[in-house]
Design an enzyme around this catalytic site. Structure first.
Site, PDB file in Angstrom:
ATOM      1  CG  ASP A  14     -10.070  -1.681   2.786  1.00 47.68           C
ATOM      2  OD1 ASP A  14     -10.235  -0.457   2.871  1.00 47.68           O
ATOM      3  OD2 ASP A  14      -9.344  -2.221   1.919  1.00 47.68           O
ATOM      4  CG  HIS A  42     -12.579   5.420   6.007  1.00 49.68           C
ATOM      5  ND1 HIS A  42     -12.124   6.168   7.057  1.00 49.68           N
ATOM      6  CD2 HIS A  42     -11.530   4.640   5.641  1.00 49.68           C
ATOM      7  CE1 HIS A  42     -10.855   5.855   7.313  1.00 49.68           C
ATOM      8  NE2 HIS A  42     -10.477   4.937   6.446  1.00 49.68           N
TER       9      HIS A  42
HETATM   10  P1  GDP Z   1     -12.709   1.106   6.245  1.00 49.99           P
HETATM   11  O1  GDP Z   1     -11.710   1.554   5.258  1.00 49.99           O
HETATM   12  O2  GDP Z   1     -12.105   0.435   7.437  1.00 49.99           O
HETATM   13  O3  GDP Z   1     -13.672   2.191   6.651  1.00 49.99           O
HETATM   14  O4  GDP Z   1     -13.565  -0.028   5.529  1.00 49.99           O
HETATM   15  P2  GDP Z   1     -14.171   0.039   4.032  1.00 49.99           P
HETATM   16  O5  GDP Z   1     -15.308   0.973   4.037  1.00 49.99           O
HETATM   17  O6  GDP Z   1     -13.094   0.255   3.040  1.00 49.99           O
HETATM   18  O7  GDP Z   1     -14.615  -1.462   3.830  1.00 49.99           O
HETATM   19  C1  GDP Z   1     -15.502  -2.081   4.701  1.00 49.99           C
HETATM   20  C2  GDP Z   1     -16.760  -2.501   3.905  1.00 49.99           C
HETATM   21  O8  GDP Z   1     -17.513  -3.391   4.707  1.00 49.99           O
HETATM   22  C3  GDP Z   1     -17.673  -1.332   3.608  1.00 49.99           C
HETATM   23  O9  GDP Z   1     -18.287  -1.539   2.368  1.00 49.99           O
HETATM   24  C4  GDP Z   1     -18.712  -1.392   4.731  1.00 49.99           C
HETATM   25  O10 GDP Z   1     -19.974  -0.876   4.349  1.00 49.99           O
HETATM   26  C5  GDP Z   1     -18.810  -2.881   4.953  1.00 49.99           C
HETATM   27  N1  GDP Z   1     -19.128  -3.274   6.338  1.00 49.99           N
HETATM   28  C6  GDP Z   1     -18.731  -2.713   7.506  1.00 49.99           C
HETATM   29  N2  GDP Z   1     -19.185  -3.428   8.554  1.00 49.99           N
HETATM   30  C7  GDP Z   1     -19.888  -4.457   8.037  1.00 49.99           C
HETATM   31  C8  GDP Z   1     -20.576  -5.580   8.627  1.00 49.99           C
HETATM   32  O11 GDP Z   1     -20.631  -5.763   9.828  1.00 49.99           O
HETATM   33  N3  GDP Z   1     -21.164  -6.465   7.737  1.00 49.99           N
HETATM   34  C9  GDP Z   1     -21.113  -6.302   6.389  1.00 49.99           C
HETATM   35  N4  GDP Z   1     -21.691  -7.212   5.613  1.00 49.99           N
HETATM   36  N5  GDP Z   1     -20.455  -5.266   5.827  1.00 49.99           N
HETATM   37  C10 GDP Z   1     -19.847  -4.366   6.630  1.00 49.99           C
HETATM   38  P1  IMO Z   2      -8.448   2.284   4.684  1.00 53.03           P
HETATM   39  O1  IMO Z   2      -8.390   3.523   5.530  1.00 53.03           O
HETATM   40  C1  IMO Z   2      -6.443  -0.913   2.512  1.00 53.03           C
HETATM   41  C2  IMO Z   2      -2.368  -0.131   1.086  1.00 53.03           C
HETATM   42  C3  IMO Z   2      -2.272  -0.112  -0.424  1.00 53.03           C
HETATM   43  C4  IMO Z   2      -0.862  -0.613  -0.618  1.00 53.03           C
HETATM   44  C5  IMO Z   2      -0.114   0.014   0.547  1.00 53.03           C
HETATM   45  C6  IMO Z   2       0.655   1.287   0.194  1.00 53.03           C
HETATM   46  O2  IMO Z   2      -9.518   2.327   3.654  1.00 53.03           O
HETATM   47  O3  IMO Z   2      -8.467   1.061   5.519  1.00 53.03           O
HETATM   48  P2  IMO Z   2      -0.136   3.747  -0.429  1.00 53.03           P
HETATM   49  O4  IMO Z   2      -1.004   4.239  -1.542  1.00 53.03           O
HETATM   50  O5  IMO Z   2      -0.631   4.097   0.924  1.00 53.03           O
HETATM   51  O6  IMO Z   2       1.312   4.111  -0.621  1.00 53.03           O
HETATM   52  O7  IMO Z   2      -0.182   2.143  -0.565  1.00 53.03           O
HETATM   53  O8  IMO Z   2      -1.089   0.311   1.532  1.00 53.03           O
HETATM   54  N1  IMO Z   2      -3.379   0.763   1.681  1.00 53.03           N
HETATM   55  C7  IMO Z   2      -4.598   0.365   2.074  1.00 53.03           C
HETATM   56  N2  IMO Z   2      -5.198  -0.835   1.991  1.00 53.03           N
HETATM   57  N3  IMO Z   2      -7.085   0.104   3.096  1.00 53.03           N
HETATM   58  C8  IMO Z   2      -6.491   1.312   3.216  1.00 53.03           C
HETATM   59  O9  IMO Z   2      -7.059   2.343   3.872  1.00 53.03           O
HETATM   60  C9  IMO Z   2      -5.190   1.491   2.680  1.00 53.03           C
HETATM   61  N4  IMO Z   2      -4.324   2.521   2.607  1.00 53.03           N
HETATM   62  C10 IMO Z   2      -3.205   2.060   2.018  1.00 53.03           C
HETATM   63  O10 IMO Z   2      -3.224  -0.957  -1.009  1.00 53.03           O
HETATM   64  O11 IMO Z   2      -0.821  -2.011  -0.450  1.00 53.03           O
HETATM   65 MG    MG Z   3     -11.226   1.272   3.234  1.00 52.46          MG
END
Ligand code: GDP
Ligand code: IMO
Ligand code: MG
Length: 421
Positions: A14, A42
């Site tokens: 994340d 994502h």
């Molecule tokens: P990912 O799994 O790595 O793609 O990340 P996620 O989408 O799960 O979580 C990242 C969150 O942060 C999302 O809601 C994005 O829209 C937000 N985000 C990404 N870059 C930025 C940033 O530079 N500033 C802020 N405030 N939010 C961001």
């Molecule tokens: P993105 O791509 C955050 C974490 C789960 C759990 C562990 C194992 O959005 O960054 P699983 O269901 O894979 O067997 O869970 O891994 N986990 C993540 N945490 N972002 C992710 O993906 C994750 N994918 C798995 O929360 O702790």
């Molecule tokens: Mg994510």
């Protein structure tokens, strides 16, 4: 821009991988996913519209790209079709744009049921999985009884394998809540729906590289969740670090490749497991609220804490980032003092890297560096010079600690909210 660019999560997930993939996708012909499944979430914002991708690469929003889900992924077909239908409802073209590796494994509903049962059996030692069936599907793969997309194209083989699997897994786990005959009808339909999408992506990607096409390889999950390099056993069941990209696509490391590490300006983690810089106090709560730190997949509140340079150095060593995208630095605005973990000590001795043993990690004391914060809103800044001096110093300190150039700096969720330094 290199012919092949790899985007990897440098912490516990994340970090904001989806946002950069979306931004960079206009420069690439093909966008891929190579490991994991719908455990990933994502998020991409286009204006006020939020898109969340679990299986489809985040580059799909750019209508010129072709998206590939590689052999290393585990794919729940219903989730994939839901994502496709969702895109169609937003008038995003998906025909001839999404291809699935015939070597990728199918994730069935019974894998989710087993995921839940395993978590329950582990009790206090449960991992806190996303319950998306990821671990059990990879278990089937490694045990050599997994069912692949190429099997779905050979109905008799598929039927024989799934009957056999349901028998074996029922003996192991009891009721799988799986009506086999009904499911077989469903999968017969899926085999027709997906026929054109299932291809030899290894051949396709290698031929595309030969032709000079450009590839953006979107990492999912993150290095500290890697089954080999992460905080085992509190990890996922695949290799979301650099090696998994190549294994999960069937391509070899190429000369013209750039690796971009995505680093959140603080640290978050979902699920159980060690997190030495976690702040279970008003700082953690502040970061959660300002950063909107709730899981994109499960909605669970993310655990929050300070940036950890000990972990990031280890992350850098394993993945070797060429450049960094520092994200969410806007979320630190308003904090008086910022802390960065710079060393771990155990029994008075400084550790020279991230330890394998969780027991060692538990006994460690964290040494922090303190830096002054800033309170000016930076979300409208578009170049490095406009940032307040303390913000610039925080960024420069991370570059120094990681020994890596920070090229992209995220200052908000939108596509345009990025600084190129
Ligand atoms: P990912 O799994 O790595 O793609 O990340 P996620 O989408 O799960 O979580 C990242 C969150 O942060 C999302 O809601 C994005 O829209 C937000 N985000 C990404 N870059 C930025 C940033 O530079 N500033 C802020 N405030 N939010 C961001
Ligand atoms: P993105 O791509 C955050 C974490 C789960 C759990 C562990 C194992 O959005 O960054 P699983 O269901 O894979 O067997 O869970 O891994 N986990 C993540 N945490 N972002 C992710 O993906 C994750 N994918 C798995 O929360 O702790
Ligand atoms: Mg994510």
């Amino acid at each position: 821009m290199s012919q092949i660019t790899i985007i990897l999560g440098a912490q516990w997930g994340d970090e904001g991988k989806g946002k950069l993939v979306d931004i960079l996708s206009e420069k690439f012909d093909i966008i891929t996913r190579s490991a994991g499944g719908a455990n990933a979430g994502h998020s991409v914002y286009i204006g006020d519209q939020k898109h969340v991708f679990h299986l489809i690469p985040s580059g799909i929003l750019n209508n010129k790209t072709v998206c590939v889900i590689g052999n290393g992924c585990v794919i729940h077909i219903e989730t994939l079709l839901e994502e496709i239908n969702n895109l169609k409802s937003k008038n995003i073209k998906t025909e001839n744009r999404i291809f699935i590796s015939d070597r990728a494994h199918i994730l069935f509903d019974y894998h989710k049921v087993i995921d839940g049962k395993q978590e329950e059996m582990k009790g206090k030692l449960s991992v806190g999985t996303t319950k998306r069936g990821i671990g059990p599907c990879y278990e089937d793969k490694i045990s050599r009884r997994g069912i692949r997309f190429c099997d779905l194209m050979e109905w008799e083989i598929f039927e024989e394998k799934i009957r056999n699997n349901v028998k074996i897994l029922s003996q192991m786990y009891g009721d799988l809540e799986f009506d086999l005959e009904k499911e077989l009808n469903k999968y017969k339909e899926y085999s027709k729906t997906l026929k054109e999408m299932i291809i030899d992506t290894t051949f396709y990607l290698n031929a595309s590289i030969q032709e000079g096409k450009t590839l953006l390889l979107e990492g999912a999950n993150a290095i500290m969740l890697d089954v080999d390099h992460g905080t085992y056993p509190y990890v996922t069941s695949s290799n979301p670090s650099i090696g998994g990209i190549y294994t999960g696509l069937g391509i070899a490391p190429q000369k013209n490749t750039e690796v971009i590490g995505i680093v959140k300006a603080y640290t978050t983690r979902v699920g159980a497991g060690p997190f030495p810089t976690e702040q279970e106090n008003e700082i953690g709560e502040h970061l959660r609220q300002v950063g909107g730190e709730y899981g994109s997949t499960t909605g669970r509140p993310r655990r929050c804490g300070w940036l950890d340079a000990v972990m990031l150095k280890y992350s850098m060593a394993v993945n070797h980032y060429d450049i960094i995208n520092l994200t969410k630095i806007d979320c630190l605005t308003g904090l008086k003092t910022l802390k960065i973990a710079v060393s771990y000590y155990r029994k008075g001795e400084k550790l020279n890297s991230w330890p394998a043993s969780l027991q060692v990690l538990k006994e460690c004391e964290v040494e922090y560096l303190e830096l002054p914060g800033w309170d000016i809103d930076i979300s409208a800044c578009r170049n490095f010079e406009e940032l307040p001096v303390n913000c610039k110093n925080y960024i420069l300190k991370i570059e120094e600690l990681m020994q890596c150039r920070i090229k992209y700096i995220g200052v908000g969720v939108r596509r345009d909210q990025i600084i190129i330094k």
